[in-house]
Design a protein around this motif. Sequence first.
Motif, short mmCIF file in Angstrom:
data_model
loop_
_atom_site.label_atom_id
_atom_site.label_comp_id
_atom_site.label_asym_id
_atom_site.label_seq_id
_atom_site.Cartn_x
_atom_site.Cartn_y
_atom_site.Cartn_z
N UNK A 119 0.78 -1.45 0.09
CA UNK A 119 -0.07 -0.06 -0.07
C UNK A 119 0.61 1.12 -0.13
N UNK A 120 -0.16 2.55 0.20
CA UNK A 120 0.88 3.77 0.22
C UNK A 120 1.84 3.97 1.41
N UNK A 121 2.92 4.59 1.48
CA UNK A 121 3.53 4.62 2.56
C UNK A 121 3.10 5.45 3.59
N UNK A 122 3.55 5.18 4.85
CA UNK A 122 2.77 5.83 6.01
C UNK A 122 3.53 7.03 6.23
N UNK A 123 3.04 8.18 5.50
CA UNK A 123 3.52 9.57 5.15
C UNK A 123 2.59 10.42 5.63
N UNK A 124 2.73 11.28 6.78
CA UNK A 124 1.97 12.27 7.35
C UNK A 124 1.50 13.32 6.45
N UNK A 125 2.39 13.55 5.71
CA UNK A 125 1.68 14.91 4.65
C UNK A 125 0.79 14.32 3.69
N UNK A 126 1.00 12.92 3.12
CA UNK A 126 0.13 12.63 2.03
C UNK A 126 -1.14 12.25 2.87
N UNK A 127 -1.17 11.85 4.27
CA UNK A 127 -2.40 11.58 4.78
C UNK A 127 -3.29 12.79 5.04
N UNK A 128 -2.68 14.06 5.27
CA UNK A 128 -3.41 15.14 5.60
C UNK A 128 -3.63 15.74 4.23
N UNK A 129 -3.27 15.60 3.13
CA UNK A 129 -3.66 16.46 2.00
C UNK A 129 -3.45 15.60 0.97
N UNK A 130 -4.20 15.92 -0.29
CA UNK A 130 -4.30 15.08 -1.45
C UNK A 130 -2.94 15.80 -2.29
N UNK A 131 -2.43 15.03 -3.36
CA UNK A 131 -1.36 15.56 -4.15
C UNK A 131 -1.63 17.02 -4.75
#
Length: 786
Positions: A270-282
């Motif tokens: 799956x997707x990496x555990x990346x906080x920035x990606x969890x908070x905002x879309x690309x």
Amino acid sequence: MDYEKLGAFYLGKRYDTVAARPTDDLILYDSRDLTTHAVVVGMTGSGKTGLCLALLEEALIDGVPVIAIDPKGDIGNLMLTFPELRPADFRPWIDEGQAQREGTTPDALAEKTAAQWRAGLAQWDQNPERITRLRDSGDVAIYTPGSESGLPLAVLRSYAAPGAALADDVDAWRDRIEAAVSGLLALVGITADPLRSREHVLLSQIIDRAWRAGRDADLTTLIQSIQKPGFERIGAFDLESFYPAKDRMELALSLNTLLASPSFAAWAAGEPLDIARLLHTPQGKPRISIISIAHLGEQERMFFVTLLLQEIVSWMRLQAGTSSLRAILYMDEVFGYLPPTANPPSKKPLLTLLKQARAFGLGCVLATQNPVDLDYKALSNAGTWFLGRLQTERDKARVIEGLEGASAAAGQSFDRAQMEATLAGLSNRVFVLNNVHEDHPVVFQTRWAMSYLRGPMTRSQIQTLMAARKSQAVPAQATPRAASSVPAATPAPSTRPVVPPGLEEIYLADAGPLRPALLGSVKVHFVQAKAGIDDWNDLVVVAPLAPGSAGDFWESAQADEMELLNRATSRPPEDSSYEPFPRALDAKAIAKLAAGLESWVYRSHVLKLWQCSSLKLISKPSESEGEFRIRVMEASRSARDASVETLRSKYAPKITRLSERIRTAEQRVAREQTQAQQTQVQSAISIGATVLGALFGRKLVGAGNIGRATTAARGMSRTMQEKEDVARATESVETLQAQLAELNAECQAEVAALSAAATPSIEALELTPKKSDITVTRVALAWIEA
């Protein structure tokens, strides 16, 4: 709507506990108050979930992203938003067991539910357009670590070596290692003290050494390193004395059993555990990332939550400070993760967030129905408490203990007896809001949630919700090299062409037919003092060569990645065939290649940036459009909050003074009306006595009757005067009310101007280099795949 205010969350209406009904006073919660964190407490059936979902809905409307840890499956209801409120929208999510218990059909229950939601939203002055606004404000996604029912998360990536920024923060580095090791050991059933456990100390040493060397520490590497750590001493002891090889093998076997488990493979997908990606879309839109952990066992939950919290701590420490609300961490049931005496791995990062997150604009919202099992000393950092119906006296006592601590930390007084009496009278969906930023607690009833509260989501329902999202997730493809986009030329001869002297020759292919291309390496300096830009750009350019190429050999050039140079070799591959070399590329043409490349870069290469003129912001050279949009949104919110505070400071004293004058004037009107009524009554009595005396006295006209008539006449005069006083007082009230209305209109106009500027526009900005800022560092003939 009256509740659509800048930076305010519409949570409900003030509740009249005597009349047992909500009033018309709106409860608008200042979003900035959430930076001092919030605690939500209430037993099952108190309406706690509805309140929390309403708060998250308001956050998304305001553009605030959320990470929501969901142990029970309730938060996924945020995806059940139906602007048209049709029965068909509700039907797939109807509990057919409930329909059977109610003696009806699922279709009938869906129709009833749709009508209930329409009526409920209308009662709380929310129209269907607001649901559309909620859906358009950002993204909502459900992640399921360790499972593929939702969006999977590659949790093992959290053992990847952190960036250089974290390495400079000693405390953050140490805390991240501690959380990673504690979570992993908890997963295999080992409760480890970071200072005393030899398992913890050994793994911490292994991870620390790997990370400092820039190496990732995946589970396979950890298992191998346990057997052969690569160092001989730990502290003052040699490794064998501290932790013998036989005992280390047992730890390695435990971790290997975990790694070999088929179910554990899902943790790496799956997707990496990346906080920035969890908070905002690309694209930079805010997101509510619901992390569903209902399917996990207790040890797996502790493992994941600990890693997630530590990732949030690491992300937080890399952010710039702000007084505005940047993001929310919501945990639906904090029971077991922040106990009063024990120290599970999750407790330390939670304490860190509660103590430090305010400075970075991160608000923590912790909810529970088990107040006796929380560390209320830690929760004294929380500035807002939402208190619903509680089950036992012991629960009430622990909650009040926490409130006293929070009030003391804020330097405020606390009325224990009054709070006990208030808590005793709460009913469903009625909460006490105790906010240290306000003068006193208020009792309110929560508004109707826009999301359909159907109850906990099952794994199959989550899978249904996220199926479309997963089908759109296409694995990232390697970007094709610029040269490969050019059609191949005629079949190559088998002999290797002779290259003129003065031109370096390199190979970018391992085998197969090869064709010639020019490769150039350039350094480009972009400078713009006004924008604060001073950036060196390393550029690799590839220009394929056809047999008949002549003139400007860089005409068909395209930029490629710097990584291309790492693949270059000076040794030709064996048994390769070659396409013809262009005759026009002779020694004279080779001497002009560097100048031609410089001209091509000057004509073609620009530094693409983004700018927000209204906020005077320009993106950094390494910043993507989505990252810049996030920065603009946060800066805009900070500017908005500062402007709102300025408006409050400007208008609040004026409005308060006018309101006080209106209150005084209204009191005067009441007095004048009372006096007028009394004077009017006295005059009537006096006149009546005079008339009766004149009619029924012994004499029709006498001295007494004349005196009474005179008194009555004076009474009539006073009555007229009192009426005039009432009219003047009423006119004064109306004048003051008109002034207040004018002041309110002026304030609203300024608020409207702030609202219009709340979403600043972003424009593209392209910087071109000067010719003197272009340096060609290499020109070579590159043989590439045909």
